[in-house]
Design an enzyme around this catalytic site. Structure first.
Site, PDB file in Angstrom:
ATOM      1  N   HIS A 340       0.813  -1.214   0.000  1.00 36.46           N
ATOM      2  CA  HIS A 340       0.000   0.000   0.000  1.00 36.46           C
ATOM      3  C   HIS A 340       0.848   1.267   0.000  1.00 36.46           C
ATOM      4  O   HIS A 340       0.359   2.324  -0.419  1.00 36.46           O
ATOM      5  CB  HIS A 340      -0.931   0.006   1.209  1.00 36.46           C
ATOM      6  CG  HIS A 340      -2.070  -0.959   1.091  1.00 36.46           C
ATOM      7  ND1 HIS A 340      -1.948  -2.296   1.403  1.00 36.46           N
ATOM      8  CD2 HIS A 340      -3.364  -0.789   0.682  1.00 36.46           C
ATOM      9  CE1 HIS A 340      -3.105  -2.902   1.197  1.00 36.46           C
ATOM     10  NE2 HIS A 340      -3.976  -2.018   0.758  1.00 36.46           N
ATOM     11  N   GLY A 341       2.062   1.203   0.473  1.00 36.50           N
ATOM     12  CA  GLY A 341       2.883   2.400   0.451  1.00 36.50           C
ATOM     13  C   GLY A 341       4.017   2.348   1.452  1.00 36.50           C
ATOM     14  O   GLY A 341       4.023   1.520   2.371  1.00 36.50           O
TER      15      GLY A 341
END
Length: 502
Positions: A340-341
């Site tokens: 997701h990051g």
């Protein structure tokens, strides 16, 4: 272009009309041209997305060539070489764009601890649209060819369509080549029921995104922007609502993508299956973001890592076997969080979910049996199911606070610090605060009604098939209701999907 915009709906209509007018054997060429036009589109009409399109094409061609090399070579060393080249290029691109500045921050922290006065500056990298999705599809294809699950695709245009097909490149789902490539090779003829069902699913997804998710988002964004300014009731309500906001936002955009693909004659993988109807935490994750978790489970571990590491490792001499289930779960969820990051809160969110998955699979069954023995009322099937679903939702919403902290950039400590405050003034300041934020009593009734409608319809199965089995006296009132809700509460194209940034 955003999937919930008028531009996309017009674009989809033109693509469908021309696609069914063309001969089926060359339809995939038209769809690839449209997919690249979708990727290249900007509201201002500039060519700002041309470098991102070049990256997409380059990734497609390189992974295609590596898969051909894997298919033609018989020597294990050469097969592994082509596999390694494909994975190194694809994952290198993904990590380069998503995590370069994350590693720069780590290096600056380390050098700062030793008194270095010249930190490394951040690299100004603009995240290409859908890079996390098309990279994983290319990786999954290469791995499937390497393991013998799939034969290499000979037609580069069909493979390019698989990697860059426009409905799924923004928010997924992450499709597998073994499912999609045969569909692109033999597209079906026009079928009214399939197209009409797909169109309803697009409408259904826009309704979930624009009416439910965006209405909740007005409240959660305000609270999470400055959590230190809010009391416990508002902080708890924001956390509970955010879980359903994320489902309506992400699930809604996936509905749009799946419905658009169905209108064109193709069946995408399902990404959600009523996750909040699950009675266990493990059951929830069998229903939530299905394509990503199955990708990590099937592509990363089984065929690549553990199944292939059964030979003795040079200079070490040890023989690796499959890891314990608990270790696999933690690694899968840590990777899911990292996907997701580059934020520690995403990783914490993943690890918390992994811990609850392991716990629910090993310890919770015995605890439930003991609880049922001590509390006869708990043996009632409907009451027990209700309690289980509420508990699962609360646990999932609690984990998502870390997800929200990474998304809205607030410290979790500031949210947790205010949880115990303000409960004594719940019925005065809470009502006033909701009025200020636009979540007054009328809005809460609207949300409750919409959520009940979503859960009731989706309980019946695939909404596209369900609506086509209903009579006109059910279909048309529902069409009108959804359109009226969109006209009153929705603002098409003005709120991008949350998962579009991943």
């Amino acid at each position: 272009m955003a999937l919930n915009s008028v531009t996309f709906l017009l674009f989809l209509g033109v693509v469908c009309v021309v696609a069914y007018a063309l001969p089926r054997k060359i339809r995939y060429i038209w769809l690839l041209v449209c997919s690249y036009a979708f990727y290249l589109y900007t509201p201002t009409g500039t060519l700002a997305n041309l470098p991102a399109l070049a990256l997409l094409v380059g990734t497609t061609l390189f992974s295609y060539a590596c898969a051909l090399g894997i298919g033609k070579c018989t020597k294990p060393f050469l097969r592994r070489l082509f596999l390694g080249l494909s994975l190194l290029s694809c994952l290198g691109i993904l990590f380069g764009f998503k995590y370069t500045n994350f590693f720069i921050d780590g290096i600056n922290s380390l050098t700062g601890a030793f008194g270095t006065a010249s930190p490394i500056s951040h690299v100004n990298l603009l995240m290409p649209l859908g890079i996390s999705y098309y990279i994983l599809q290319a990786v999954g294809y290469t791995v499937d060819v390497y393991t013998g699950t799939l034969a290499p695709e000979a037609n580069p245009i069909r493979y390019a369509l698989f990697v860059g097909f426009f409905p799924g490149i923004v928010t997924g789902p992450i499709n597998r080549a073994g499912s999609m490539l045969p569909q692109y090779k033999n597209p079906p003829a026009f079928d009214y029921n399939r197209v009409a069902g797909g169109l309803f699913r697009v409408l259904w997804g826009i309704f979930k995104k624009m009416v439910i998710a965006d209405t909740i988002g007005q409240y959660t964004a305000a609270v999470f922007a400055t959590p230190a300014h809010y009391a416990g009731p508002q902080l708890l309500l924001a956390a509970l609502l955010f879980a359903y906001q994320l489902y309506a936002d992400f699930g809604g955009t996936c509905d749009i993508a799946i419905g658009a693909a169905q209108m064109l004659g193709f069946t995408f993988a399902e990404n959600f299956n009523r996750p909040f109807a699950a009675k266990t935490f493990a059951g929830l994750w069998q229903r939530w973001h299905i394509s990503l978790t199955s990708f990590f489970r099937e592509t990363v571990f089984t065929p690549l890592v553990w199944s292939r590491w059964t030979e003795k490792i040079p200079f070490i001499g040890k023989k690796f076997t499959k890891p314990p289930t608990a270790s696999s779960v933690f690694i899968i969820f840590a990777l899911s969080g990292l996907w997701h990051g580059p934020h520690v809160n995403y990783v914490v969110w993943g690890l918390l979910n992994g811990a609850l998955m392991v716990f629910s699979s090993t310890k919770l069954n015995k605890k439930r049996d003991k609880l049922a023995a001590k509390i006869p009322l708990y043996r009632a099937r409907h009451l027990r199911g209700f309690c289980q679903r509420v508990l699962v939702y609360l646990l999932f919403a609690g984990c998502l606070v870390f997800f929200a902290a990474a998304l809205y950039q607030f410290p979790v400590s500031s949210w947790a610090a205010g949880l115990l405050n303000g409960w004594d003034t719940l019925f005065t300041s809470f009502a006033a605060l909701n009025t200020v934020l636009g979540l007054d009593f009328t809005t809460m009734l609207l949300l409750a009604g919409c959520i009940v409608l979503v859960e009731a319809v989706e309980k019946c199965g695939n909404v596209a098939g369900w609506i086509r089995r209903r009579g006109w006296f059910i279909r048309w009132p529902l069409y009108i209701l959804l359109l009226a809700m969109l006209l009153v509460f929705g603002k098409l194209g003005q709120s991008p999907a949350i998962y579009q940034q991943y």
